[in-house]
Enzyme design. Structure first.
Site, PDB file in Angstrom:
ATOM      1  N   SER A   1       0.835  -1.213   0.000  1.00 16.49           N
ATOM      2  CA  SER A   1       0.000   0.000   0.000  1.00 16.49           C
ATOM      3  C   SER A   1       0.863   1.254   0.000  1.00 16.49           C
ATOM      4  O   SER A   1       0.589   2.223  -0.709  1.00 16.49           O
ATOM      5  CB  SER A   1      -0.884   0.039   1.253  1.00 16.49           C
TER       6      SER A   1
ATOM      7  N   ARG B   1       1.444   4.266  -2.840  1.00 21.89           N
ATOM      8  CA  ARG B   1       1.140   5.667  -2.491  1.00 21.89           C
ATOM      9  C   ARG B   1       2.340   6.584  -2.690  1.00 21.89           C
ATOM     10  O   ARG B   1       2.201   7.722  -3.143  1.00 21.89           O
ATOM     11  CB  ARG B   1       0.657   5.736  -1.035  1.00 21.89           C
TER      12      ARG B   1
ATOM     13  N   GLY C   1      -6.369  -3.462  -7.084  1.00 19.42           N
ATOM     14  CA  GLY C   1      -7.489  -2.598  -6.683  1.00 19.42           C
ATOM     15  C   GLY C   1      -6.979  -1.253  -6.197  1.00 19.42           C
ATOM     16  O   GLY C   1      -7.548  -0.195  -6.506  1.00 19.42           O
TER      17      GLY C   1
ATOM     18  N   ARG D   1     -14.363  -6.343 -10.371  1.00 18.19           N
ATOM     19  CA  ARG D   1     -14.517  -5.673  -9.065  1.00 18.19           C
ATOM     20  C   ARG D   1     -15.263  -4.339  -9.195  1.00 18.19           C
ATOM     21  O   ARG D   1     -15.162  -3.651 -10.208  1.00 18.19           O
ATOM     22  CB  ARG D   1     -13.132  -5.500  -8.414  1.00 18.19           C
TER      23      ARG D   1
ATOM     24  N   SER E   1     -13.545   1.865   3.307  1.00 14.83           N
ATOM     25  CA  SER E   1     -12.539   1.504   2.304  1.00 14.83           C
ATOM     26  C   SER E   1     -11.452   2.565   2.208  1.00 14.83           C
ATOM     27  O   SER E   1     -11.705   3.714   1.848  1.00 14.83           O
ATOM     28  CB  SER E   1     -13.208   1.334   0.932  1.00 14.83           C
TER      29      SER E   1
ATOM     30  N   ASP F   1      -7.247  -7.681   5.140  1.00 15.99           N
ATOM     31  CA  ASP F   1      -6.430  -8.528   4.258  1.00 15.99           C
ATOM     32  C   ASP F   1      -5.894  -9.761   4.979  1.00 15.99           C
ATOM     33  O   ASP F   1      -5.316 -10.654   4.346  1.00 15.99           O
ATOM     34  CB  ASP F   1      -5.254  -7.716   3.689  1.00 15.99           C
TER      35      ASP F   1
ATOM     36  N   LYS G   1     -12.938  -8.745  -3.048  1.00 16.73           N
ATOM     37  CA  LYS G   1     -11.472  -8.593  -3.126  1.00 16.73           C
ATOM     38  C   LYS G   1     -10.982  -9.296  -4.404  1.00 16.73           C
ATOM     39  O   LYS G   1     -11.759  -9.507  -5.319  1.00 16.73           O
ATOM     40  CB  LYS G   1     -10.827  -9.191  -1.871  1.00 16.73           C
TER      41      LYS G   1
ATOM     42  N   ARG H   1     -13.390 -13.879  -1.300  1.00 15.87           N
ATOM     43  CA  ARG H   1     -12.543 -14.570  -0.318  1.00 15.87           C
ATOM     44  C   ARG H   1     -13.340 -15.407   0.676  1.00 15.87           C
ATOM     45  O   ARG H   1     -12.831 -16.406   1.176  1.00 15.87           O
ATOM     46  CB  ARG H   1     -11.644 -13.560   0.420  1.00 15.87           C
TER      47      ARG H   1
ATOM     48  N   ARG I   1      -3.559 -13.968  -1.624  1.00 13.23           N
ATOM     49  CA  ARG I   1      -3.655 -14.199  -0.165  1.00 13.23           C
ATOM     50  C   ARG I   1      -4.285 -15.559   0.152  1.00 13.23           C
ATOM     51  O   ARG I   1      -3.970 -16.176   1.164  1.00 13.23           O
ATOM     52  CB  ARG I   1      -4.419 -13.063   0.514  1.00 13.23           C
TER      53      ARG I   1
HETATM   54  C1  S3P Z   1      -5.802  -1.170   0.441  1.00 12.76           C
HETATM   55  C2  S3P Z   1      -7.014  -1.125   1.066  1.00 12.76           C
HETATM   56  C3  S3P Z   1      -7.862  -2.305   1.295  1.00 12.76           C
HETATM   57  C4  S3P Z   1      -7.064  -3.591   1.144  1.00 12.76           C
HETATM   58  C5  S3P Z   1      -6.182  -3.582  -0.064  1.00 12.76           C
HETATM   59  C6  S3P Z   1      -5.189  -2.435   0.007  1.00 12.76           C
HETATM   60  C7  S3P Z   1      -5.070   0.089   0.206  1.00 12.76           C
HETATM   61  O1  S3P Z   1      -8.907  -2.314   0.348  1.00 12.76           O
HETATM   62  O2  S3P Z   1      -7.941  -4.696   1.092  1.00 12.76           O
HETATM   63  O3  S3P Z   1      -5.464  -4.799  -0.160  1.00 12.76           O
HETATM   64  O4  S3P Z   1      -3.893   0.058  -0.169  1.00 12.76           O
HETATM   65  O5  S3P Z   1      -5.685   1.151   0.406  1.00 12.76           O
HETATM   66  P1  S3P Z   1     -10.283  -1.500   0.626  1.00 12.76           P
HETATM   67  O6  S3P Z   1      -9.899  -0.126   0.861  1.00 12.76           O
HETATM   68  O7  S3P Z   1     -11.100  -1.646  -0.617  1.00 12.76           O
HETATM   69  O8  S3P Z   1     -10.895  -2.200   1.787  1.00 12.76           O
END
Ligand code: S3P
Length: 437
Positions: free
Chosen positions: A22, A26, A92, A120, A164, A316, A343, A347, A391
């Site tokens: 993540s 970013r 995602g 998704r 989220s 996760d 996801k 899952r 995962r």
């Molecule tokens: C993430 C947020 C989560 C997580 C994903 C990474 C992120 O998803 O499940 O693996 O980097 O912001 P959601 O924000 O859709 O719950």
């Protein structure tokens, strides 16, 4: 690629946790917005961050990568319309954050992803982005998506219907990239890496009166360069090593450089409630994120009812928590987790189908699972289906530790989206994972 994990007696040793997925994604985005010469250390060199990197270069960023070190170079030009389709693969986070960025920058781009990402839901970001002024066409709320040059409004206010971090981060990035103020309210606290990174680079976020945050007001202010950036280790990757050690007999493993952001490492609390022996040895702050070393020992676990409020902070980790639950005495109940259905795979079904194949007594709910665990050694000759989900694949491979003859998992290629060194790291502490035809 199919993998097989053979029964293992005990695990021991020291490992270094690979970079956070993540945060790696970013810093590429926020670093490109900042536009100065920056080195990123500890970057996760995996499919997901790499697809975000190449999408950014297609809109004019200047990013090069040499294994785990990434260099962002200052550009003379601003961002440009994408002349090629931006392919975010399986990610995602990549697609949702890039949709926010591109909308905010007022440039145009077409987006696509792999077959999992294409199923998704994207309306969760498209709807609020449109309210902010973004011009977006989609395939009924899914990929492929087209963004045309947009004008984002100031002082947008939005109450997120789902907890989220991806939606929250998408909207924050749209506001920052368009130099606007925004006010968001989350139903439950989700991972706050975006907010922390904005603050690290001098941005100002007010959290209202609620000390537990949830109310996020981002005032527009110019983010400022702040030297090089170091990505801390990924707690989600560490969680596989943690559970592997807990369920192995006579084991002790030290995991170094684990990200310990409170909105991410709820699994530590849950496992401790289940009786896990886990100690945080040292912790410090790096680039506004907490990081530390974790010592884990084999433990006799017992089932618990997982508190609802912690679900977004273990979202996760529920696949690997389910594996811990198989070997915990009694019932483990996980509810309020229907987000797991959207996801990289569904899952909840993927876990339930794997548990069926292992003859583990459990119930599948619309929003969770209840797993009846015991101390048994598993015995199956069936191949577990990972549904192409990294995962799910890694979680069932960890269960192979406690089997009579091993456990095979099919379609493991996507482990490379988040934890390419999984097999090598697990084998370095005593597991026996290998390819299987
Ligand atoms: C993430 C947020 C989560 C997580 C994903 C990474 C992120 O998803 O499940 O693996 O980097 O912001 P959601 O924000 O859709 O719950």
């Amino acid at each position: 690629m199919n993998l097989e994990s053979k029964p293992t007696k005990h695990l021991e040793g020291e490992v270094i946790c690979p970079g956070d997925k993540s945060i790696s994604q970013r810093i590429l985005i926020i670093g490109s917005l900042l536009n100065y010469d920056m080195e990123i250390d500890g970057f996760l060199d995996a499919y997901d961050p790499n697809s975000t990197l190449s999408a950014l270069n297609k809109i004019g960023a200047s990013i090069t990568k040499n294994n785990n070190t990434v260099t962002l170079s200052k550009r003379a030009h601003s961002f440009i319309d994408a002349s090629e389709i931006l392919d975010l693969g399986n990610s995602g986070t990549g697609i949702r954050l890039m949709l926010g960025l591109v909308s905010g920058l007022g440039i145009s781009a077409n987006f696509k992803g792999d077959s999992s990402l294409s199923k998704r839901p994207m309306s969760r970001v498209i709807d609020p982005l449109r309210e902010m002024g973004a011009l977006i066409e989609s395939n009924d709320g899914k990929l492929p998506i087209n963004v045309s040059k947009s004008n984002i409004i100031n002082s947008y206010s939005y109450k997120l219907p789902v907890a989220s971090a991806q939606v929250k981060s998408c909207l924050l990035l749209a506001a920052i990239a368009s130099k606007n103020q925004i006010n968001l309210v989350e139903p439950k606290i989700t991972r706050d890496h975006t907010e922390r990174m904005i603050e690290h680079f001098g941005g100002i976020i007010n959290y209202g009166d609620d000390l537990k945050k949830g109310n996020i007001e981002l005032d527009y202010c110019e983010l400022k360069p702040k030297g090089n950036y170091r990505v801390v280790g990924d707690f989600s990757s560490a969680s596989f090593i943690i559970v592997a050690t807990l369920i192995s007999s006579d084991s002790e493993v030290l995991i170094k450089n684990v990200g310990l952001n409170e909105t991410r490492c709820g699994l530590l609390k849950v496992l401790q409630m289940m009786g896990a022996e886990i100690q945080i040895i040292q912790s410090k702050e790096v680039c506004n994120e907490k990081v530390g070393d974790i010592l884990v020992k084999s433990s006799n676990l017992h089932g618990i009812e997982v508190p609802n409020s912690i679900i977004p902070n273990i979202i996760d980790e529920i696949p690997i928590l389910s594996i811990a639950a198989i070997f915990a005495k009694g019932e483990t109940i996980i509810k309020n987790a229907s987000e797991l259905k959207v996801k990289e795979s569904d899952r909840l079904s993927a876990i339930s189908n794997g548990l069926d194949q292992l003859n583990i007594s459990h119930e599948l709910f619309d929003d969770g699972l209840s797993i009846h665990g015991n101390n048994n050694i598993l015995n199956t000759s069936q191949i577990i289906d990972s549904y192409g989900d990294h995962r799910i694949a890694m979680s069932f491979l960890i269960a192979g530790i406690r089997t009579k003859d091993g456990l095979a998992v099919k379609n493991c290629e996507n482990i490379k989206t988040s934890f390419p060194s999984f097999k090598d790291i697990m084998n370095s502490i005593g597991m026996k994972i290998d390819e299987k035809n």
